[in-house]
Design a protein around this motif. Sequence first.
Motif, PDB file in Angstrom:
ATOM      1  N   ARG A 208     -18.823  86.601  41.833  1.00 35.47           N
ATOM      2  CA  ARG A 208     -19.772  87.459  42.563  1.00 35.47           C
ATOM      3  C   ARG A 208     -19.136  87.966  43.854  1.00 35.47           C
ATOM      4  N   LYS A 209     -17.905  88.396  43.767  1.00 44.56           N
ATOM      5  CA  LYS A 209     -17.166  88.790  44.969  1.00 44.56           C
ATOM      6  C   LYS A 209     -17.329  90.274  45.237  1.00 44.56           C
ATOM      7  N   THR A 210     -18.274  90.608  46.106  1.00 41.17           N
ATOM      8  CA  THR A 210     -18.445  91.968  46.614  1.00 41.17           C
ATOM      9  C   THR A 210     -18.725  91.872  48.112  1.00 41.17           C
ATOM     10  N   ASP A 211     -18.569  92.989  48.822  1.00 41.03           N
ATOM     11  CA  ASP A 211     -18.845  92.987  50.261  1.00 41.03           C
ATOM     12  C   ASP A 211     -20.312  92.669  50.548  1.00 41.03           C
ATOM     13  N   VAL A 212     -21.194  93.261  49.748  1.00 37.84           N
ATOM     14  CA  VAL A 212     -22.634  93.001  49.927  1.00 37.84           C
ATOM     15  C   VAL A 212     -22.946  91.543  49.617  1.00 37.84           C
ATOM     16  N   GLY A 213     -22.370  91.042  48.502  1.00 34.26           N
ATOM     17  CA  GLY A 213     -22.595  89.640  48.138  1.00 34.26           C
ATOM     18  C   GLY A 213     -22.067  88.674  49.181  1.00 34.26           C
ATOM     19  N   ASP A 214     -20.912  89.005  49.768  1.00 38.11           N
ATOM     20  CA  ASP A 214     -20.353  88.142  50.815  1.00 38.11           C
ATOM     21  C   ASP A 214     -21.258  88.097  52.029  1.00 38.11           C
ATOM     22  N   ALA A 215     -21.763  89.250  52.460  1.00 40.57           N
ATOM     23  CA  ALA A 215     -22.649  89.288  53.627  1.00 40.57           C
ATOM     24  C   ALA A 215     -23.927  88.486  53.369  1.00 40.57           C
ATOM     25  N   GLN A 216     -24.503  88.634  52.182  1.00 40.10           N
ATOM     26  CA  GLN A 216     -25.724  87.891  51.855  1.00 40.10           C
ATOM     27  C   GLN A 216     -25.458  86.389  51.770  1.00 40.10           C
ATOM     28  N   TRP A 217     -24.281  86.032  51.242  1.00 37.61           N
ATOM     29  CA  TRP A 217     -23.940  84.617  51.114  1.00 37.61           C
ATOM     30  C   TRP A 217     -23.736  83.983  52.491  1.00 37.61           C
ATOM     31  N   ILE A 218     -23.059  84.698  53.393  1.00 35.51           N
ATOM     32  CA  ILE A 218     -22.851  84.191  54.757  1.00 35.51           C
ATOM     33  C   ILE A 218     -24.190  84.037  55.463  1.00 35.51           C
ATOM     34  N   GLN A 219     -25.090  85.021  55.285  1.00 39.23           N
ATOM     35  CA  GLN A 219     -26.418  84.954  55.907  1.00 39.23           C
ATOM     36  C   GLN A 219     -27.202  83.755  55.389  1.00 39.23           C
ATOM     37  N   ARG A 220     -27.108  83.507  54.079  1.00 43.65           N
ATOM     38  CA  ARG A 220     -27.857  82.399  53.488  1.00 43.65           C
ATOM     39  C   ARG A 220     -27.312  81.055  53.970  1.00 43.65           C
ATOM     40  N   LEU A 221     -25.987  80.919  54.002  1.00 41.26           N
ATOM     41  CA  LEU A 221     -25.389  79.671  54.485  1.00 41.26           C
ATOM     42  C   LEU A 221     -25.754  79.407  55.941  1.00 41.26           C
ATOM     43  N   HIS A 222     -25.727  80.469  56.744  1.00 35.55           N
ATOM     44  CA  HIS A 222     -26.035  80.302  58.164  1.00 35.55           C
ATOM     45  C   HIS A 222     -27.514  79.989  58.369  1.00 35.55           C
ATOM     46  N   ALA A 223     -28.376  80.604  57.584  1.00 37.99           N
ATOM     47  CA  ALA A 223     -29.812  80.324  57.696  1.00 37.99           C
ATOM     48  C   ALA A 223     -30.107  78.867  57.359  1.00 37.99           C
ATOM     49  N   CYS A 224     -29.347  78.294  56.450  1.00 43.26           N
ATOM     50  CA  CYS A 224     -29.558  76.900  56.046  1.00 43.26           C
ATOM     51  C   CYS A 224     -28.768  75.922  56.913  1.00 43.26           C
ATOM     52  N   GLY A 225     -28.071  76.437  57.920  1.00 45.84           N
ATOM     53  CA  GLY A 225     -27.335  75.564  58.834  1.00 45.84           C
ATOM     54  C   GLY A 225     -26.099  74.933  58.233  1.00 45.84           C
ATOM     55  N   LEU A 226     -25.457  75.624  57.291  1.00 44.32           N
ATOM     56  CA  LEU A 226     -24.296  75.059  56.599  1.00 44.32           C
ATOM     57  C   LEU A 226     -22.958  75.570  57.129  1.00 44.32           C
ATOM     58  N   LEU A 227     -22.966  76.341  58.205  1.00 44.07           N
ATOM     59  CA  LEU A 227     -21.725  76.865  58.758  1.00 44.07           C
ATOM     60  C   LEU A 227     -21.433  76.223  60.112  1.00 44.07           C
ATOM     61  N   LYS A 228     -20.180  75.814  60.286  1.00 41.50           N
ATOM     62  CA  LYS A 228     -19.744  75.263  61.572  1.00 41.50           C
ATOM     63  C   LYS A 228     -19.061  76.362  62.376  1.00 41.50           C
ATOM     64  N   ALA A 229     -19.341  76.376  63.665  1.00 45.90           N
ATOM     65  CA  ALA A 229     -18.724  77.378  64.535  1.00 45.90           C
ATOM     66  C   ALA A 229     -17.299  76.964  64.872  1.00 45.90           C
ATOM     67  N   SER A 230     -16.374  77.891  64.726  1.00 47.16           N
ATOM     68  CA  SER A 230     -14.995  77.639  65.124  1.00 47.16           C
ATOM     69  C   SER A 230     -14.908  77.612  66.645  1.00 47.16           C
ATOM     70  N   PHE A 231     -13.862  76.954  67.140  1.00 52.53           N
ATOM     71  CA  PHE A 231     -13.689  76.860  68.586  1.00 52.53           C
ATOM     72  C   PHE A 231     -13.354  78.233  69.160  1.00 52.53           C
ATOM     73  N   SER A 232     -14.063  78.602  70.212  1.00 55.17           N
ATOM     74  CA  SER A 232     -13.807  79.855  70.914  1.00 55.17           C
ATOM     75  C   SER A 232     -13.847  79.574  72.409  1.00 55.17           C
ATOM     76  N   PRO A 233     -12.750  79.805  73.135  1.00 56.52           N
ATOM     77  CA  PRO A 233     -12.715  79.463  74.564  1.00 56.52           C
ATOM     78  C   PRO A 233     -13.523  80.431  75.402  1.00 56.52           C
ATOM     79  N   ASP A 234     -13.697  80.084  76.664  1.00 53.66           N
ATOM     80  CA  ASP A 234     -14.371  80.958  77.611  1.00 53.66           C
ATOM     81  C   ASP A 234     -13.543  82.222  77.843  1.00 53.66           C
ATOM     82  N   ALA A 235     -14.187  83.208  78.470  1.00 52.95           N
ATOM     83  CA  ALA A 235     -13.531  84.506  78.650  1.00 52.95           C
ATOM     84  C   ALA A 235     -12.245  84.386  79.469  1.00 52.95           C
ATOM     85  N   SER A 236     -12.275  83.575  80.541  1.00 55.67           N
ATOM     86  CA  SER A 236     -11.087  83.445  81.389  1.00 55.67           C
ATOM     87  C   SER A 236      -9.951  82.741  80.659  1.00 55.67           C
ATOM     88  N   ILE A 237     -10.285  81.710  79.873  1.00 58.06           N
ATOM     89  CA  ILE A 237      -9.257  81.014  79.092  1.00 58.06           C
ATOM     90  C   ILE A 237      -8.741  81.916  77.984  1.00 58.06           C
TER      91      ILE A 237
END
Length: 450
Positions: free
Chosen positions: A103-132
């Motif tokens: 099911r690899k399409t751009d639309v399918g990927d966006a919907q899949w990411i939205q569903r995973l995030h809505a269910c709390g299944l995605l971890k945020a990658s490390f992102s430093p502060d603006a100055s760092i």
Amino acid sequence: MSKSKRKSQSLPVINPDAAGIDIGGSFHVVAVPPDRCEEPVQTFKAFTGDVHAMARWLADCKIKTIAMESTGVYWVPVYQILEEHGFNVVLSNARDTRAVPGRKTDVGDAQWIQRLHACGLLKASFSPDASIAELRSYMRVRERLLDYAAAHIQHIQKALTFMNIQLNIVVSDITGVTGMKIIRAIIAGEHKPSRLSKFRDPRCKADEKTICAALDGNYQPEHLFALRQAVVMYDAYQVQVDECDEQIEAVLDKLCVDASEPEAPLPKPKHRTKQPNALNFDVREKLYRLIGTDLTQIHGIGPFLALRLISECGTDMNKWPTEKHFTSWLTLCPGSKVSGGKVMSSHSRKSNNRVVAHLRLAATTVGRSATALGAFYRRLSSRVGKAKAVTATARKIAILFYNAMKYGTKYVDPGAEYYEKRYAERVMKNLKRQADKMGMVLQKKEMCVS
């Protein structure tokens, strides 16, 4: 199956106001919950105006948090613009957002990411502060410029080899004081070995007579032209590196404004020799003002590596709850691949983290020193091999850095003899335990003196 049973088996929605974005080079596909809009999936071009329009549409849909993949560098402007609009943006690893096969399409990927995030299944990658992040950007540009300059050093060496000038044999670094003086004199038209050898720096180990013999070359015009071109390009990159150093110093000064002044004075440096490609200002003094501890007291960490670690990890270690989380993020801990109760693999994960390469190099260097870390590296390399010993030693250095940054722990090296003594005690303790299990008694052998 009844409707109530189907509801009970579905994943709970933790983030109801969540959206997902499939990042692309020319356009981005955005998905929101179906009840927020008649067209819950929309496509926006990658132009800045369209990204702002996407942010306004997400705000109209009452979206609060957005998830996206870290696709190349295309995510960077989208991430920054959405943060400016007040959204909570979650940058997730592409490994965690793999869609269902077939099911690899751009639309399918966006919907899949939205569903995973809505269910709390995605971890945020490390992102430093603006100055760092700004400091990190300058450091990466500087590192890239040094890589480009290194290619022209090879061109210089190649031109010298064509002319049979064996400068690399008599000096350790052809871009050092002695080497560059001689090379610039050759470009200026001086080809007599006796005169060129006069440019020898007093600190050079080779004597003037040896250098004179090495500079007796076959000076052909085409090779002199190649040498001149390579030196011009090398000098051009050095100018750009100096500009990067100015920007890096300015960012550090800005970061030090809010930092409290350290109570104790800056300790004496462990090594007084200047590192190759070192920055043209006192990095130790700036970092000591910023974090209040001298990271260079840790064996294996010099001023450049300390600044590199700060630029990649930041100054707030609370983003990693423990040292194990930190070393796991660096991929310096054993992997965990278990199936059926059997360990299938414990290899460390592959990573393109820039800090890891520097820590591994530091581990290799400290392995040759008469320190506790050096003794640990040598003991482990003889038992499990050098590859695993490098990873384990790099992990120890990372833990020392984490503790120094988070708790202000001052590193005191116990020495190689202390480590060997502790190792012997552990071996003896294990032998006694084994002997007790077998009903035997260990006795210390008396040394016979004739």
